[in-house]
Design an enzyme around this catalytic site. Structure first.
Site, PDB file in Angstrom:
ATOM      1  N   CYS A 178      -4.706  56.493  54.608  1.00 24.54           N
ATOM      2  CA  CYS A 178      -3.787  56.560  53.472  1.00 24.54           C
ATOM      3  C   CYS A 178      -3.855  57.932  52.815  1.00 24.54           C
ATOM      4  O   CYS A 178      -3.461  58.910  53.409  1.00 24.54           O
ATOM      5  CB  CYS A 178      -4.090  55.421  52.500  1.00 24.54           C
ATOM      6  SG  CYS A 178      -2.729  55.095  51.365  1.00 24.54           S
ATOM      7  N   HIS A 198      -4.486  50.335  56.059  1.00 21.17           N
ATOM      8  CA  HIS A 198      -5.880  50.323  55.598  1.00 21.17           C
ATOM      9  C   HIS A 198      -6.773  49.420  56.459  1.00 21.17           C
ATOM     10  O   HIS A 198      -6.928  48.243  56.155  1.00 21.17           O
ATOM     11  CB  HIS A 198      -5.940  49.808  54.158  1.00 21.17           C
ATOM     12  CG  HIS A 198      -5.459  50.783  53.144  1.00 21.17           C
ATOM     13  ND1 HIS A 198      -6.280  51.692  52.543  1.00 21.17           N
ATOM     14  CD2 HIS A 198      -4.233  50.986  52.616  1.00 21.17           C
ATOM     15  CE1 HIS A 198      -5.591  52.420  51.679  1.00 21.17           C
ATOM     16  NE2 HIS A 198      -4.332  52.005  51.701  1.00 21.17           N
ATOM     17  N   GLU A 234      -9.931  49.406  56.451  1.00 14.63           N
ATOM     18  CA  GLU A 234     -11.105  49.004  55.658  1.00 14.63           C
ATOM     19  C   GLU A 234     -10.785  47.811  54.757  1.00 14.63           C
ATOM     20  O   GLU A 234     -11.688  47.161  54.245  1.00 14.63           O
ATOM     21  CB  GLU A 234     -11.638  50.204  54.858  1.00 14.63           C
ATOM     22  CG  GLU A 234     -10.972  50.480  53.517  1.00 14.63           C
ATOM     23  CD  GLU A 234      -9.576  51.093  53.622  1.00 14.63           C
ATOM     24  OE1 GLU A 234      -8.997  51.095  54.715  1.00 14.63           O
ATOM     25  OE2 GLU A 234      -9.060  51.547  52.578  1.00 14.63           O
TER      26      GLU A 234
END
Lengths: 234, 753
Positions: free
Chosen positions: A86, A203, A205
């Site tokens: 990002c 994302h 994560e």
């Protein structure tokens, strides 16, 4: 094996990346403050999401001047794996560690939702273990994720197989409807020519626990962990 | 020496009136000071005694609310936010606050600074914000101005919250013409802190240094608090400079630096600067312990060098805090802020005089007893005149019985689904980052409450905001009760135990006896319900003067409720159907009466009748039993009945899951319209696997709560006897299309069919 997570003023996914690596994958992980000039002995670097320096200018345009970025560039040119997520992707673009540029989302609004991704290249440290049988499910959350490459660069990216992820529908079809931001060719992530630096808007994560909607991000982290273990053992 | 750059006008009673003070208040100031106030002092008193800061017209009524409970660590009004013990050595700080007036004239910055302000209230207590919610009210989207306000407010909330890095996990939006010209923007923040890390807003220890930290002080927001204490009018546009400007990046740095600085142990007390800036934080911190402060305004970092004492004291520049440090340890605090590239400057010290003294250009510009300025001290307290509004006569006696017949039930359901109050708010919430920090188990959208897990713990927080202003308009007391009851029901449906509330009381001009009557009644109703549901009031905010030239808004006491989920993994319960083959069970009260419904309002343009039925004791028993069933693992999904009644609740359960349902209308309602569209309270739709159905229903039998087997989760259509047979995909497409169509100016979608 040790991972480093950069922290810029305004980073806000730094703790999420740390949590994913340290607590979900059990990997030794350390934060690296942006004012550091050295990154220490880490084997991989995550440039996390957020709004570095508020991103009031162009996203990532100021963060690229942080002292730590010289060390990151050195690490990358030595072949070290670097993943920009990002805002981290935006910073790597501004730092010219990845080619192309980022524009505001086509709809001119921030968008936060789960999307589907097609992994187009398993030949990077972060995608080696991604199964080729399924599309990946991961969140996006950004206002400037509209990746742009002019015709010449786009062709180069294709020729060199540098497109790593594209937005797709649930069945893996690359469609305009599945593109959340208008990025060229539905591109969600790319790598550099040497393939060790990867940037992506979605994302991974945030997708490491089924409880929170998806654990497909684990494929990426497992890939780099496998890759590094292999490197260490061979 | 040259003449002072900051010469001040002479203070007269006319000037006091221009500052919004009444003659009696001006006299009181002269009494406290024993002389005529200086211009700077007048400015400080006028903001500190504004409605916004002093709660002068509401505090007497608010004192009647239940404020004690075994889990409360800090009582209402004692600190910047309420603090609830959630076990494991952790506490939850949470609060809701309005930013209505600024948002009415400058929607983007108004909403953004509302978000920033409420987060500061939370982290000034040492808590890290973990979730944000917002409760919004607008006029009809067919008005271009309303669409402009909606767009600006949502962008403001999004840009501030997303950058700050706290997930926006829930909230609500209603559209009604009563809010035209005076939108409501209420922002809530929820944070977590270890008990021992809790910070307090006190000044203590004579000689201790006082520091200002964070952003520099500019001319923005001067008299913002005063502006918020008057009615919106054509002249309000000229007050745009009273609106503060937000900087989420600086706030993010301020958050990290504040939490890090608190860990040093060098801080005695800390308070954020919101309304009335330095004047409010310094006088409140001093008054709390009866000390004083000597502050040299020349040392305050300024954006414009020539600001006067008056401007510096009244500036509402955002992202600032006032800190009292232990003498000799101020450098430790300053080092932390320096690491984050933020100002941290000693501007004064704590004294034993009980007076706040401010200097500019080396001269004393203001010298006032701290206690005389603050709520609970010398600030005025009024009990206003009340009279029952005449409109209640009319709304209560309107004959609505002819509206319980419809020719085509299916068409009616589809038409009601097009109400923007019912349709999906995805267009809004996808602009908010609702996942950052990876704790969001249930985000906005298909849920009754947002659920945020607590890492390193089995627990999760369930949070919601609720208020149906139309109900409160039709019956202020019952409407206030329903707001609390519904919030609790939402928490329970998500699998949580209701713990405590914060409230944001949005009303019209308190000097109008009819407005004040509804205020007193609604607060009374809220208090009744908080007793029954054992959810004490931890604090909140009052916003009066929500009027436009056409009259007052619907009285809107928004409830922000905190719930605790003991076992996140086992108890968190989804709203949508989960598994084909599950049985659908309705538990709760009979579906009778169409009073105050969205059905009447949207399809018949009628705001009439009483508020919907509510029996609080029954509601409590229902909630306790549902929670017990969830704890025993019997419930696949739970969704309460609210706007649009059973019909909409059923529709939503199919849309959320993509699985259809086949149901019979076996409820003891009066007729099909009432059964489907009544908004009578105390109704919940559950789904349960067939093997556990008997176990589930017997729980309700034992509790003496009616439970009806309505049908089965199956297929991809919603079938209701011979009344309706609609593909879920059709429902979904209408539900998702309404708001995007309306915001793009497609008026057809925003007006009743």
């Amino acid at each position: 094996m040790k991972f480093g997570v950069l922290v810029f003023p305004g980073s806000n996914c730094d703790h999420d990346a740390y949590h994913a690596l340290k607590h979900i994958h059990g990997i030794d992980t350390t934060f690296i403050w942006h004012k550091e000039t050295e990154i220490g002995s880490v084997d991989a670097i995550i440039v996390p999401g957020g709004f570095s320096y508020g991103d009031y200018l162009r996203s990532g345009a100021i963060a690229r001047f942080s002292p730590v970025m010289n060390a990151v560039a050195d690490f990358a040119s030595g072949g070290g794996p670097v993943l920009g997520i990002c805002n981290g992707f935006q910073i790597l673009l501004e730092a010219r560690l990845l080619p192309g540029t980022m524009m505001a989302n086509e709809q001119l609004r921030f968008t936060c939702k789960l999307v589907h991704l097609k992994c187009e290249s398993r030949n990077t440290p972060f995608t080696g273990s991604v199964p080729d049988t399924q599309t990946l499910r991961m969140p996006v959350a950004h206002g400037e994720g509209n990746y742009y490459a002019d015709d010449e660069l786009y062709k180069k990216l294709l020729d060199r197989n540098q497109v790593v992820f594209r937005y797709c529908d649930a069945n893996g079809n690359i469609t305009p409807e599945s593109n959340p931001n208008g990025s060229v060719g539905n591109i969600a992530g790319i790598c550099n020519e040497s393939r060790n630096v990867v940037g992506m808007m979605p994302h991974p994560e945030r997708a490491v626990e089924k409880r929170l909607g998806s654990d497909h991000g684990r494929f990426l982290f497992n890939s780099v962990i496998d890759n590094l273990s292999y490197a260490v053992n061979s | 020496m040259a003449k002072s750059k900051h010469s001040e006008p002479e203070v007269t009673i006319e000037l006091a009136r221009e500052h919004g003070l009444i003659d009696e208040e001006y006299e009181k100031i002269r009494e406290y000071l024993g002389r005529t106030p200086t211009f700077t002092e007048l400015g400080v008193y006028s903001v500190m005694w504004s409605e916004h800061c002093s709660y002068k017209n509401s505090v007497a009524v608010l004192k009647t609310l239940p404020k004690s409970g075994k889990n409360l660590l800090v009582g209402a009004g004692e600190e910047n936010a309420g603090l609830v013990d959630i076990g494991d050595g952790l506490a939850c700080a949470f609060k809701i606050e309005s930013h209505n007036h600024p948002s009415a004239v400058e929607p983007y910055q108004g909403a953004a600074t509302g978000v920033g302000g409420i987060h500061r209230d939370i982290f000034t207590m040492g808590a890290r914000p973990v979730a944000a919610l917002n409760s919004l009210r607008f006029g009809s989207m067919s008005e271009p101005r309303v669409r402009y306000l909606l767009d600006g407010v949502v962008r403001g909330i999004a840009d501030y919250g997303n950058s700050f890095g706290v997930p926006t996990v829930g909230g609500e939006i209603y559209f009604d013409k009563s809010y035209e010209g005076n939108p409501l923007v209420n922002a809530m923040s929820v944070g977590i802190v270890k008990h021992e890390d809790t910070a307090s807003a006190v000044a203590d220890g004579v000689g201790n240094p006082v520091l200002i930290v964070g952003a520099s002080t500019g001319r923005d927001g001067i008299h913002g608090a005063t502006f918020a204490s008057e009615e919106i009018s054509e002249k309000s546009e000229a007050k745009r400079p009273s609106v503060q400007v937000g900087d989420p990046f600086t706030e993010k740095l301020l958050l990290e630096a504040t939490l890090e600085a608190l860990k040093t142990g060098a801080i005695v007390g800390i308070q954020d600067m919101g309304a009335a800036g330095i004047s409010c934080s310094s006088s409140e911190m001093s008054a709390k312990t009866g000390v004083g402060m000597h502050v040299d305004l020349d040392k305050v970092p300024l954006r414009e060098a020539d600001m006067s004492a008056y401007e510096i004291l009244l500036s509402e520049s955002q992202e600032r805090m006032l800190i009292v440090a232990h003498k000799g340890r101020e450098q430790e605090v300053m080092d932390v802020f320096a690491k984050w590239d933020l100002n941290a400057v000693v501007i004064g010290e704590v004294t034993d005089t009980g007076r706040v003294v401010y200097l500019r250009d080396g001269k004393v510009k203001a010298d006032m007893p701290a206690d005389s300025l603050v709520l609970g001290g010398g600030a005025p307290v009024y009990i206003r005149e009340t009279s029952k509004p005449e409109y209640l006569e009319k709304t209560g006696s309107t004959d609505i019985s002819s509206y319980v017949d419809v020719a085509d039930v299916q068409e009616t359901m589809l038409a009601l689904l097009q109400s923007p109050n019912i349709a999906s708010k995805r267009w809004v919430y996808e602009q908010y980052d609702y996942m950052v920090r990876t704790n969001t188990v249930t985000g906005p959208g298909p849920s009754d409450a947002g659920v945020v897990r607590i890492k390193d713990s089995k627990k999760a927080l369930a949070v919601t905001t609720d208020c149906n202003g139309r109900y409160v308009y039709l019956n202020p007391r019952k409407g206030g009760q329903i707001a609390v009851a519904e919030a609790a029901r939402n928490i329970v449906c998500a699998g949580g135990k209701p713990m405590a509330i914060t409230n944001c009381l949005n009303f019209g001009n308190p000097y109008k006896p009819e407005v004040y009557w509804t205020f007193k009644e609604a607060v009374g109703g809220m208090g009744d319900a908080c007793e029954v549901f054992e959810t004490p009031v931890t604090g909140g905010n009052v916003s009066f003067y929500n009027e436009n030239p056409r009259g007052a808004i619907f009285p809107t006491p928004v409830i922000g409720m905190l719930g605790l989920i003991e076992d996140c993994e086992k108890h968190t319960t989804p709203a949508g159907f989960q598994t084909a083959g599950d049985d659908i069970i309705y538990v709760g009260a009979s579906r009778s009466g169409i009073d105050g419904t969205e059905y009447l309002s949207f399809l018949h343009d009628l705001t009439a009748g009483d508020a919907p039925d509510l029996d609080m004791e029954f509601e409590r028993a229902l909630q306790q039993t549902v929670l017990r069933a969830i704890h025993e693992g019997l419930v696949s999904s739970a969704h309460d009945l609210s706007d649009g009644g059973l019909a909409i609740s059923l529709i939503e359960k199919t849309i959320f899951s993509g699985i259809g349902a086949n149901v019979r209308l076996d409820l003891p309602g009066q007729n099909v319209v009432e059964q489907l569209f009544s908004e009578a309270q105390s109704g919940i739709l559950l789904s349960v696997s067939p093997e556990r159905r008997e176990e589930l229903t017997s729980l309700f039998r034992e509790a003496d709560i009616p439970a009806y087997h309505l049908g089965v989760v199956e297929g991809d259509r919603l079938i209701i006897e011979d009344f309706a047979d609609i593909p879920v995909e059709t429902l979904r497409s209408i539900y998702e299309g309404v708001v995007p169509d309306a915001v793009s100016g497609n008026a057809a979608a925003a007006t009743p069919v």
